[in-house]
Write an enzyme that holds these catalytic residues in place. Structure first.
Site, PDB file in Angstrom:
ATOM      1  N   LYS A  83     -53.159  23.174 -49.632  1.00 18.88           N
ATOM      2  CA  LYS A  83     -53.133  24.633 -49.490  1.00 18.88           C
ATOM      3  C   LYS A  83     -53.829  25.229 -50.691  1.00 18.88           C
ATOM      4  O   LYS A  83     -53.576  24.825 -51.829  1.00 18.88           O
ATOM      5  CB  LYS A  83     -51.699  25.130 -49.405  1.00 18.88           C
ATOM      6  CG  LYS A  83     -51.614  26.615 -49.085  1.00 18.88           C
ATOM      7  CD  LYS A  83     -50.287  26.988 -48.477  1.00 18.88           C
ATOM      8  CE  LYS A  83     -49.270  27.257 -49.550  1.00 18.88           C
ATOM      9  NZ  LYS A  83     -48.007  27.740 -48.985  1.00 18.88           N
ATOM     10  N   SER A 132     -26.247  52.334 -44.561  1.00 18.15           N
ATOM     11  CA  SER A 132     -27.489  51.877 -45.180  1.00 18.15           C
ATOM     12  C   SER A 132     -28.720  52.506 -44.523  1.00 18.15           C
ATOM     13  O   SER A 132     -28.845  53.726 -44.523  1.00 18.15           O
ATOM     14  CB  SER A 132     -27.531  50.350 -45.170  1.00 18.15           C
ATOM     15  OG  SER A 132     -28.289  49.885 -46.262  1.00 18.15           O
TER      16      SER A 132
END
Lengths: 450, 284
Positions: free
Chosen positions: B153, B114
């Site tokens: 938030k 990878s």
């Protein structure tokens, strides 16, 4: 030698040493290969999203969703699908206990089981099979992403969710595990659907029952020998679909997924379930009139209470008023004795009831005093449910059996149950009530004439 | 009075030629050691799961190797299952830059999968062992979860806490994979014998298969990697020096993570996942 010559010699020797030194270590020069950055002008094509607008329709019914088998799905992700059902006038109910499956299915038009992690028990399978055999529609959804036991039910309908998952490196919605499907069987389920995108789907066997077919480049991680796969298969009224993600809100926007989800909902609510006495009291759509013989007034009122408790609209109609024009189209429950020709009317012929010279139904001779009959007569405009008995105690017993879904031993067919038990009369019957189901008194089954 | 330098001058007149030669040789040798030092093959270690800290350290070593005139070639010893996507791309780009100046040879030890293989394709030449694990060209990630709405938030866009929608994110991952794939095809041009579609399956091949398919160039040892690096650089009688130690970096005991359980992959935040070029070992 003069000085100039010495200098020249010195320089020459120094250069010679340097050259020798260089030759000692270096035999060539590195010529770097042509180095280019790889192509970054990449795009991932996306299938055009099919325009879709939900059509609202009048309807009245319930789709039952399985929650009794540790079903691994979050209904919050299926708001699109469930709102499709709602827009067709159907409500969604959940069943969290397998023991209540039969009760709940009595009312339902369709049953949906998504990613059942716990296997269906034998008795549950029988109940669902019976439901399907009467025209109830069943949608089984599994997803290879997580382990499931959907095959415990699917195999009862000769369908099987295969292992592995389907993938396609060419025709996909941005990932090889998100293959497109554009070959469909001629079926109303695909009306207006040009292409579907599934998100980690498996194949459903047998392929002959398939209604969605893979393209040439689609392969399975588990089955290498086959060229074509079908992630959706239909067997009668049972549809097995191996992908739950395409129905979820973030993925149903792709291609024609939303249209297909709506078609699936339409398919579910189009079930034409044949009523059965087992479904009592959910035998009628809309208002029902309870027509009674005077001696069964108490029973009729108790029956109304029972139906009210189930959320069904019922009126107790005095004898003689039940045939009025206002009630002509209304479904009826007739609570009367065997000889009440004015109430039973032509329904007697429909169920094969004779009272002369002896009481018999469907050719089975019955004891006049201790017997009871429950019969469902389906008509074009209305359905009629008959509760027939001579004595109130017997009448209460047969209604209790019907209410408690313990008719199996008394059914001659889906529309006719016969009780022939002196014991049933002798024992004190439970009062008719929709509140708490109680064990009905024992009764003697009548041998079937079939 | 006789000049006190007269004996020296006489000696010089008699022996000027050998003295000039001796001085020239001595001076030449001293000068050569400065001007033409013994060439060095620098070695770099890519032996860890690749993350941003590792990539930063590795890039620093690459820069040192590129700028140090004594280093004439570089051998990168690879033993890694890959790691974070951006960090792996950083290694690839750094080595690509180095290759423009000096030959780079990769020596695969046990695994170059990878992201580690991504970096390896930037080399001029790749040497592996017969049983090395090579390939795994692909991306692993997890789809972003919708953010829970919280009253306390405040965000300025629906994707501020989530990055993007699931389907779009899947397409982004596909872009990253295509870029990786293109890098392999471009840098292994003329040597690769597998079609792009097959490489995209992200299989990991054994070294002997990888040679056959053109994912690496040769089966060979670490010595062979050094020889190849020397050959490409056109040098002989070279020294081998570990770049990290040369830079005065304390050589850390490198913990090589060869296989990673995918459950260990954790997003960097609660909702925003990270992309990995990583070979993960699935549980049975």
């Amino acid at each position: 030698m003069n000085g100039k010559k010495h200098v020249k010699l010195f320089v020459a020797l120094v250069l010679l040493v340097l050259a020798a030194h260089a030759l000692l270590y270096y035999r060539g020069v590195y010529v770097p290969p042509k180095t280019v950055l790889h192509n970054l002008d990449i795009s991932v094509p996306e299938a055009p999203v099919q325009e879709f607008r939900e059509k609202f329709a009048q309807g009245d019914g319930m789709v039952l969703v399985d929650r009794a088998h540790d079903n691994a799905f979050d209904e919050r992700n299926f708001s699109g699908f469930f709102s499709s059902l709602a827009s067709k006038g159907y409500r969604v109910e959940y069943v969290a206990d397998g023991n209540l499956l039969e009760d709940k299915l009595a009312e339902a038009s369709a049953f949906v089981s998504i990613q059942s992690v716990k296997a269906f028990q034998e008795q549950e399978i029988v109940v669902v099979q019976r439901f399907a055999s009467r025209g109830g529609r069943i949608l089984l959804i599994a997803d290879p992403e997580k382990s499931h036991q959907a095959n415990s039910l699917a195999t009862a309908f000769d369908l099987f969710f295969e292992s592995g998952y389907l993938y396609d490196f060419g025709e996909n919605d941005g990932n090889f595990r998100y293959p497109y499907f554009s070959q469909f069987a001629g079926n109303a389920l695909f009306k207006g659907v040009k292409k579907l995108a599934f998100y980690i789907a498996c194949s459903v066997a047998p392929n002959e029952k398939g209604i969605v077919f893979s393209s040439k480049g689609t392969k399975s991680t588990a089955i290498e020998s086959r060229a074509s796969f079908s992630p959706v298969a239909l067997n009668g009224g049972v549809l097995a679909l191996c992908d739950q993600t395409f129905l979820s809100d973030q993925f149903n926007e792709s291609a024609g997924n939303k249209q297909f989800a709506s078609n699936l909902a339409q398919w579910l609510v189009s079930a034409n379930k044949r009523p059965s006495l087992r479904d009592f009291p959910y035998l009628f759509r809309g208002r029902v009139d309870i027509v009674y013989s005077p001696k069964f007034l108490r029973v009729a009122l108790a029956l109304k209470g029972l139906l009210d408790g189930k959320g069904l609209e019922a009126n107790v109609v005095a004898p003689g008023q039940g045939q009025g024009p206002a009630s002509a189209a209304a479904n009826q429950i007739i609570v009367t004795d065997f000889g009440s020709k004015n109430l039973v009317g032509e329904n007697a012929a429909a169920i094969g009831l004779t009272t002369e010279p002896a009481l018999s139904v469907n050719g089975i001779e019955l004891d006049h005093e201790g017997s009871g009959i429950v019969a469902l007569v389906l008509g074009k405009e209305k359905n009629v449910l008959l509760f027939l008995a001579e004595k109130e105690a017997v009448m209460q017993t047969i209604i209790t059996h019907a209410n408690q879904r313990s008719l199996d031993s008394f059914l001659l067919n889906d529309g006719l149950a016969v009780f022939a038990s002196k014991e049933a009369v002798q024992e004190k019957p439970q009062p008719v009530s929709g509140a708490q189901p109680q064990q009905p008194p024992a009764a003697q089954p009548v041998p079937s004439s079939k | 009075m006789e000049n006190s330098w007269e004996p020296v001058k006489r000696f010089w007149r008699r022996h000027s030629l050998p003295l000039t030669m001796a001085l020239a040789l001595a001076f030449g040798l001293v000068l050569a050691s400065y001007l033409v030092p013994q060439p060095v093959i620098g070695t770099l270690d890519l032996k860890a799961e690749i993350n941003s800290a590792f990539a930063e350290d590795f890039s620093e070593q690459v820069r040192f190797a590129r700028e140090n005139p004594e280093i004439k070639a570089v051998v990168v010893r690879v033993n890694s299952p890959g790691g974070e996507a951006a960090a792996s791309e950083d290694l690839y780009l750094s080595l690509l830059e180095l290759r423009k100046a000096k030959p780079v040879v990769v020596e695969v030890e046990q695994i170059a999968a990878s992201g580690a293989y991504y970096a390896s394709v930037a080399a001029n030449y790749v040497v592996a062992k017969p049983s090395s694990d090579i390939g795994g060209v692909g991306v692993i990630s997890s789809l972003p979860e919708p953010e829970e709405v919280g009253e306390n938030k405040i965000i300025t866009g629906p994707f501020k806490g989530q990055r993007t929608g699931k389907r779009h994110y899947a397409r982004q991952v596909e872009l990253i994979k295509e870029s990786f794939l293109n890098a392999v095809v471009e840098q292994r041009q003329g040597r690769l014998k597998l079609p792009k579609e097959v490489i995209a399956e992200a299989q990991v091949y054994k070294g002997m298969e990888a040679v056959k398919y053109g994912l690496v160039d040769e089966i060979g040892s670490g010595i062979r990697a050094l020889e190849k690096a020397a050959e490409l650089a056109g040098i002989v009688h070279y020294r081998v020096r570990d770049v990290s130690e040369w830079m005065g970096k304390k050589k850390q005991g490198v913990q090589v993570v060869l296989f990673v359980d995918e459950n260990q992959l954790s997003p960097k935040t609660n909702t925003v996942p990270a992309n990995y070029f990583l070979y993960v070992e699935h549980e049975g």
